[in-house]
Motif scaffolding. Structure first.
Motif, short mmCIF file in Angstrom:
data_model
loop_
_atom_site.label_atom_id
_atom_site.label_comp_id
_atom_site.label_asym_id
_atom_site.label_seq_id
_atom_site.Cartn_x
_atom_site.Cartn_y
_atom_site.Cartn_z
N VAL A 29 0.55 -1.13 -0.10
CA VAL A 29 0.01 0.15 -0.28
C VAL A 29 0.79 1.44 0.34
N GLN A 30 2.08 0.92 0.75
CA GLN A 30 2.97 2.34 0.64
C GLN A 30 4.04 2.67 -0.75
N ARG A 31 3.65 1.91 -1.68
CA ARG A 31 4.90 1.93 -2.52
C ARG A 31 4.69 2.69 -3.55
N HIS A 32 4.14 3.49 -3.38
CA HIS A 32 3.34 5.38 -3.94
C HIS A 32 3.80 5.88 -3.74
N THR A 33 4.21 6.07 -2.18
CA THR A 33 4.31 7.18 -1.86
C THR A 33 5.49 6.61 -1.52
N TYR A 34 6.80 5.92 -1.35
CA TYR A 34 7.93 5.18 -1.44
C TYR A 34 8.61 6.40 -2.61
N TYR A 35 7.84 5.96 -3.91
CA TYR A 35 7.90 5.88 -4.68
C TYR A 35 7.94 7.90 -4.98
N ARG A 36 7.11 8.91 -4.34
CA ARG A 36 6.94 9.85 -4.17
C ARG A 36 8.10 10.55 -2.87
N LEU A 37 8.41 9.93 -2.46
CA LEU A 37 9.31 10.37 -1.50
C LEU A 37 10.56 10.02 -2.17
N ILE A 38 11.23 9.35 -2.34
CA ILE A 38 11.73 9.40 -3.32
C ILE A 38 12.50 9.90 -4.35
N PHE A 68 10.28 1.34 -9.63
CA PHE A 68 9.24 0.41 -9.78
C PHE A 68 9.57 -0.82 -9.99
N SER A 69 10.81 -1.14 -10.65
CA SER A 69 11.63 -2.18 -10.24
C SER A 69 12.32 -2.59 -9.11
N MET A 70 11.90 -1.86 -8.18
CA MET A 70 13.39 -1.77 -7.22
C MET A 70 11.97 -3.05 -5.93
N SER A 71 12.98 -3.58 -4.67
CA SER A 71 12.19 -4.24 -4.25
C SER A 71 11.42 -3.90 -2.51
N ASP A 72 11.32 -4.16 -2.07
CA ASP A 72 10.58 -3.08 -0.55
C ASP A 72 11.83 -2.44 -0.18
N GLU A 73 12.82 -3.68 0.25
CA GLU A 73 14.17 -3.70 0.67
C GLU A 73 14.82 -2.01 0.03
N GLU A 74 15.08 -2.53 -1.33
CA GLU A 74 15.59 -1.11 -2.33
C GLU A 74 14.62 -0.12 -1.99
N LEU A 75 13.64 -0.05 -2.26
CA LEU A 75 12.76 1.57 -1.53
C LEU A 75 13.15 0.96 -0.39
N ILE A 102 15.52 5.23 1.01
CA ILE A 102 15.03 6.02 1.75
C ILE A 102 15.94 6.57 3.04
N ASP A 103 16.35 5.73 2.99
CA ASP A 103 16.74 5.78 4.01
C ASP A 103 18.91 6.78 4.00
N ASN A 104 18.99 6.33 2.67
CA ASN A 104 19.89 6.68 2.48
C ASN A 104 19.18 8.19 1.82
N LEU A 105 18.23 8.73 1.26
CA LEU A 105 18.46 10.33 1.53
C LEU A 105 17.65 10.85 2.51
N ARG A 106 16.98 10.22 4.24
CA ARG A 106 17.37 10.36 4.86
C ARG A 106 18.56 10.75 5.45
N SER A 107 19.49 9.75 5.86
CA SER A 107 20.57 10.20 5.86
C SER A 107 21.90 11.26 5.51
N GLU A 108 21.41 11.84 4.35
CA GLU A 108 22.29 12.32 3.30
C GLU A 108 21.57 13.88 3.94
N GLY A 109 20.18 13.70 4.83
CA GLY A 109 19.71 15.37 5.61
C GLY A 109 18.63 15.37 4.29
N TYR A 110 18.11 14.68 3.78
CA TYR A 110 16.87 14.71 2.88
C TYR A 110 16.14 13.81 3.50
N LEU A 111 14.60 15.22 2.96
CA LEU A 111 13.29 14.15 4.16
C LEU A 111 13.05 14.17 4.95
N GLU A 112 13.64 15.36 5.58
CA GLU A 112 13.33 15.32 7.54
C GLU A 112 12.13 15.88 6.96
#
Length: 75
Positions: A3-12, A46-53, A57-67
Motif C-alpha cells: 500500500v505504501q509503495r507509491h508513497t515511497y516512490y514520491r518520497l524518493i 517500480f523495479s525495486m524490491s521493498d528492501e531497495e525502496l 529512503i534511508d540513504n536520502l534521510r542520512s544525507e539530510g533529505y526527507l526530514e
C-alpha cells in the motif's frame, strides 16, 4: 508495504530532486534516473524490491533529505 509503495516512490523522487538541485543546481529526469541507478543499481523505483525502496529512503534521510517527510514514513 504494498500500500505504501507509491508513497515511497514520491518520497524518493522528491528527495533525489532536492539533492540534485542542492548539489548541482538543477534537476532533470535523466539525472534522477542516473542518481537512483548509482544508489540502488536500478534506474526505476517500480523495479525495486521493498528492501531497495527502504534503502533508498534511508540513504536520502542520512544525507539530510526527507526530514520534512518523516511523518509519512511508517516503520
Amino acid at each position: 508495504m504494498e500500500v505504501q509503495r507509491h508513497t515511497y516512490y514520491r518520497l524518493i523522487h522528491q528527495g533525489i530532486k532536492c539533492l540534485l538541485v542542492d548539489r548541482i543546481g538543477h534537476f532533470t529526469e535523466l539525472e534522477y534516473h542516473e542518481y537512483l541507478n548509482g544508489m540502488t543499481g536500478k534506474s526505476s523505483c517500480f523495479s525495486m524490491s521493498d528492501e531497495e525502496l527502504q534503502f533508498a529512503i534511508d540513504n536520502l534521510r542520512s544525507e539530510g533529505y526527507l526530514e520534512d517527510y518523516k511523518r509519512l514514513l511508517t516503520r
